[in-house]
Design a protein around this motif. Structure first.
Motif, PDB file in Angstrom:
ATOM      1  N   MET A   1       1.036  -1.096  -0.024  1.00  0.00           N
ATOM      2  CA  MET A   1      -0.051  -0.230   0.100  1.00  0.00           C
ATOM      3  C   MET A   1       0.937   1.078  -0.046  1.00  0.00           C
ATOM      4  N   ASN A   2       0.585   2.127  -0.824  1.00  0.00           N
ATOM      5  CA  ASN A   2       1.393   3.464  -1.101  1.00  0.00           C
ATOM      6  C   ASN A   2       0.664   4.266   0.009  1.00  0.00           C
ATOM      7  N   PHE A   3       1.600   4.810   0.783  1.00  0.00           N
ATOM      8  CA  PHE A   3       0.761   5.754   2.190  1.00  0.00           C
ATOM      9  C   PHE A   3       0.952   7.044   1.546  1.00  0.00           C
ATOM     10  N   HIS A   4       1.616   7.482   0.659  1.00  0.00           N
ATOM     11  CA  HIS A   4       2.017   9.086   0.223  1.00  0.00           C
ATOM     12  C   HIS A   4       0.418   9.802   0.046  1.00  0.00           C
ATOM     13  N   GLY A   5       0.474  10.981   0.066  1.00  0.00           N
ATOM     14  CA  GLY A   5      -0.670  12.035  -0.321  1.00  0.00           C
ATOM     15  C   GLY A   5      -1.177  12.508   0.960  1.00  0.00           C
ATOM     16  N   ILE A   6      -2.340  13.155   0.516  1.00  0.00           N
ATOM     17  CA  ILE A   6      -2.807  14.280   1.604  1.00  0.00           C
ATOM     18  C   ILE A   6      -4.048  13.452   2.339  1.00  0.00           C
ATOM     19  N   TYR A   7      -3.983  13.652   3.700  1.00  0.00           N
ATOM     20  CA  TYR A   7      -5.028  13.083   4.700  1.00  0.00           C
ATOM     21  C   TYR A   7      -5.440  14.277   5.684  1.00  0.00           C
ATOM     22  N   PRO A   8      -6.682  14.501   5.564  1.00  0.00           N
ATOM     23  CA  PRO A   8      -7.452  15.399   6.483  1.00  0.00           C
ATOM     24  C   PRO A   8      -7.279  14.790   7.900  1.00  0.00           C
ATOM     25  N   SER A   9      -6.917  15.537   8.826  1.00  0.00           N
ATOM     26  CA  SER A   9      -6.959  15.171  10.105  1.00  0.00           C
ATOM     27  C   SER A   9      -8.308  15.676  10.842  1.00  0.00           C
ATOM     28  N   THR A  10      -9.210  14.669  11.181  1.00  0.00           N
ATOM     29  CA  THR A  10     -10.678  15.084  11.443  1.00  0.00           C
ATOM     30  C   THR A  10     -10.904  15.636  12.855  1.00  0.00           C
ATOM     31  N   VAL A  11     -11.747  16.341  12.962  1.00  0.00           N
ATOM     32  CA  VAL A  11     -12.230  16.678  14.549  1.00  0.00           C
ATOM     33  C   VAL A  11     -13.446  15.572  14.743  1.00  0.00           C
ATOM     34  N   LEU A  12     -13.851  15.597  16.041  1.00  0.00           N
ATOM     35  CA  LEU A  12     -15.119  15.083  16.434  1.00  0.00           C
ATOM     36  C   LEU A  12     -16.124  15.963  16.797  1.00  0.00           C
ATOM     37  N   PRO A  13     -16.984  16.191  15.874  1.00  0.00           N
ATOM     38  CA  PRO A  13     -18.169  16.792  16.398  1.00  0.00           C
ATOM     39  C   PRO A  13     -18.995  16.278  17.474  1.00  0.00           C
ATOM     40  N   MET A  14     -19.442  17.298  18.298  1.00  0.00           N
ATOM     41  CA  MET A  14     -20.240  16.816  19.494  1.00  0.00           C
ATOM     42  C   MET A  14     -21.514  17.806  19.758  1.00  0.00           C
ATOM     43  N   HIS A  15     -22.511  17.175  20.626  1.00  0.00           N
ATOM     44  CA  HIS A  15     -23.665  17.790  20.904  1.00  0.00           C
ATOM     45  C   HIS A  15     -23.248  18.780  22.038  1.00  0.00           C
TER      46      HIS A  15
ATOM     47  N   GLU B   1       7.591  -2.302  10.288  1.00  0.00           N
ATOM     48  CA  GLU B   1       6.203  -1.867  10.330  1.00  0.00           C
ATOM     49  C   GLU B   1       5.923  -0.554   9.981  1.00  0.00           C
ATOM     50  N   VAL B   2       7.025   0.480  10.319  1.00  0.00           N
ATOM     51  CA  VAL B   2       6.947   1.922   9.886  1.00  0.00           C
ATOM     52  C   VAL B   2       6.696   2.160   8.517  1.00  0.00           C
ATOM     53  N   VAL B   3       5.562   2.840   8.180  1.00  0.00           N
ATOM     54  CA  VAL B   3       5.512   3.259   6.769  1.00  0.00           C
ATOM     55  C   VAL B   3       5.426   4.564   6.482  1.00  0.00           C
ATOM     56  N   GLY B   4       5.659   5.477   7.556  1.00  0.00           N
ATOM     57  CA  GLY B   4       5.394   6.919   7.246  1.00  0.00           C
ATOM     58  C   GLY B   4       5.624   7.500   8.657  1.00  0.00           C
ATOM     59  N   ILE B   5       5.836   9.029   8.499  1.00  0.00           N
ATOM     60  CA  ILE B   5       5.900   9.654   9.716  1.00  0.00           C
ATOM     61  C   ILE B   5       5.289  11.031   9.495  1.00  0.00           C
ATOM     62  N   LYS B   6       4.428  11.459  10.411  1.00  0.00           N
ATOM     63  CA  LYS B   6       3.805  12.933  10.442  1.00  0.00           C
ATOM     64  C   LYS B   6       4.468  13.852  10.936  1.00  0.00           C
ATOM     65  N   GLU B   7       5.413  14.665  10.307  1.00  0.00           N
ATOM     66  CA  GLU B   7       6.285  15.819  10.845  1.00  0.00           C
ATOM     67  C   GLU B   7       5.776  16.958  11.485  1.00  0.00           C
TER      68      GLU B   7
ATOM     69  N   SER C   1       3.714  18.372   8.167  1.00  0.00           N
ATOM     70  CA  SER C   1       2.495  18.523   8.654  1.00  0.00           C
ATOM     71  C   SER C   1       2.350  19.909   9.488  1.00  0.00           C
ATOM     72  N   GLY C   2       3.108  20.439   9.180  1.00  0.00           N
ATOM     73  CA  GLY C   2       3.014  22.140   9.963  1.00  0.00           C
ATOM     74  C   GLY C   2       1.928  22.812   9.025  1.00  0.00           C
ATOM     75  N   ASP C   3       0.739  23.052   9.369  1.00  0.00           N
ATOM     76  CA  ASP C   3      -0.280  23.893   8.651  1.00  0.00           C
ATOM     77  C   ASP C   3       0.220  24.944   8.263  1.00  0.00           C
TER      78      ASP C   3
ATOM     79  N   LEU D   1      -0.524  15.242   6.507  1.00  0.00           N
ATOM     80  CA  LEU D   1      -1.599  14.776   7.373  1.00  0.00           C
ATOM     81  C   LEU D   1      -2.229  15.942   8.371  1.00  0.00           C
ATOM     82  N   VAL D   2      -3.065  16.917   7.784  1.00  0.00           N
ATOM     83  CA  VAL D   2      -3.148  18.146   8.480  1.00  0.00           C
ATOM     84  C   VAL D   2      -4.583  18.407   8.768  1.00  0.00           C
ATOM     85  N   SER D   3      -4.938  19.189   9.991  1.00  0.00           N
ATOM     86  CA  SER D   3      -6.420  19.502  10.124  1.00  0.00           C
ATOM     87  C   SER D   3      -6.975  20.633   9.285  1.00  0.00           C
TER      88      SER D   3
END
Length: 306
Positions: free
Chosen positions: A1-15, A162-168, A195-197, A212-214
């Motif tokens: 599996m190629n782990f390169h690319g853009i990943y949104p880092s999601t929030v968890l909405p709450m009531h 098993e290390v495939v990536g690092i969020k710097e 990953s410094g926005d 991998l950024v919010s």
């Protein structure tokens, strides 16, 4: 599996009572992840308040994420616990819920002091619970005390197969480039993701395998386009995209006081109509007054809101 690319880092909405709003979470995840050019999603990360969630909530978040994006995107589940044994249980539950990979966040106690032996023991204890599962490392903020990896600790962790990536996430461009060079010299197969926005343009110019950024919760298309522009050598387009991204990045991550990113992200998502409620769990207070006005202005300056 190629782990390169853009990943949104999601929030968890709450009531308003701080209970997770799973319907809103699914909508939010689909909104930022099911888009062209998005490789996957990092959930149960810092933006997802992983330090104040129960294990049951974290497992449910993985289940909802997998049900939302299916097999079309890579699901990376954050693992964050002070105890290595508890973290190992989180990892086991994330795998059972369908996550494709895990990202290990270091215990907060490591900010006081930690050794290479401690970091190795923490990661190996977790991996013993999920043998063969792809593992992402997390390099902490440059102001997070002693939590960040030393070069010697990083080298030792890269020996884990098993290390495939690092969020710097050091949030310092020179530190990012030094880490990138070290990782590529030792393990060129490992994805090094900037990953410094606030510093995406500079880091992408140095070289990056993605992010991998919010901030991608709010502006996923622009971050995908920025990454593509740099890869194509189109600095004119990249600078134009940077000018759109930077007002919002500075407002969310740069404006004092620090540590307010999740509350500000949720406020922006509510202003955009993506989630119904911006509640964030204590001890973080809600966004009000001048902070709210600052974010509304940044949303307009970045073109997110008219």
């Amino acid at each position: 599996m190629n782990f390169h690319g853009i990943y949104p880092s999601t929030v968890l909405p709450m009531h308003p009572d701080f209970a997770p709003d799973w319907e809103a979470y699914a909508k939010h995840t689909a909104h930022c992840v099911l888009r062209p050019g998005i490789a996957g999603v990092l959930m149960n990360g810092h933006a997802g308040e992983n330090f104040v969630m129960s294990r049951a909530e974290k497992k449910r978040a993985v289940e909802v994420t997998v049900a939302t994006v299916g097999a079309s995107r890579i699901v990376v589940a954050g693992v964050n616990a002070e105890s290595s044994l508890e973290a190992a249980e989180e990892a086991r539950e994330a795998r059972a819920a369908g996550a494709h990979a895990i990202m290990v966040f270091l215990p907060n106690a490591f900010a006081m002091a930690h050794t290479t032996e401690m970091a190795l023991l923490h990661h190996r204890t977790i991996m013993a619970a999920v043998p063969g599962m792809p593992l992402w490392l997390f390099q902490a903020h440059h102001r997070a005390g002693h939590m960040g990896f030393t070069p010697e600790t990083l080298d030792a962790l890269l020996d884990i197969p098993e290390v495939v990536g690092i969020k710097e996430g050091a949030w310092e461009v020179d530190a990012y480039d030094a880490l990138r060079r070290r990782v590529k010299a030792r393990r060129p197969d490992v994805a090094v993701c900037a990953s410094g926005d606030e510093h995406l343009l500079a880091c992408y110019v140095h070289g990056s395998d993605g992010s991998l950024v919010s901030l991608a919760d709010l502006m996923p298309d622009e971050i995908v386009a920025l990454d593509a522009a740099i890869r194509a050598g189109d600095l004119t387009a990249a600078r134009a995209l940077h000018e759109r991204l930077e007002p919002l990045a500075e407002a969310i991550y740069g404006a004092p006081p620090g540590g307010r990113a999740t509350a500000r992200l949720k406020f922006c998502l509510a202003e955009m109509g993506v989630i119904p409620c911006p509640a964030v769990r204590p001890p973080q207070p809600p966004v009000l007054g001048a902070e709210a006005a600052m974010l509304r202005l940044a949303l307009r300056e970045s073109g997110v809101l008219a």
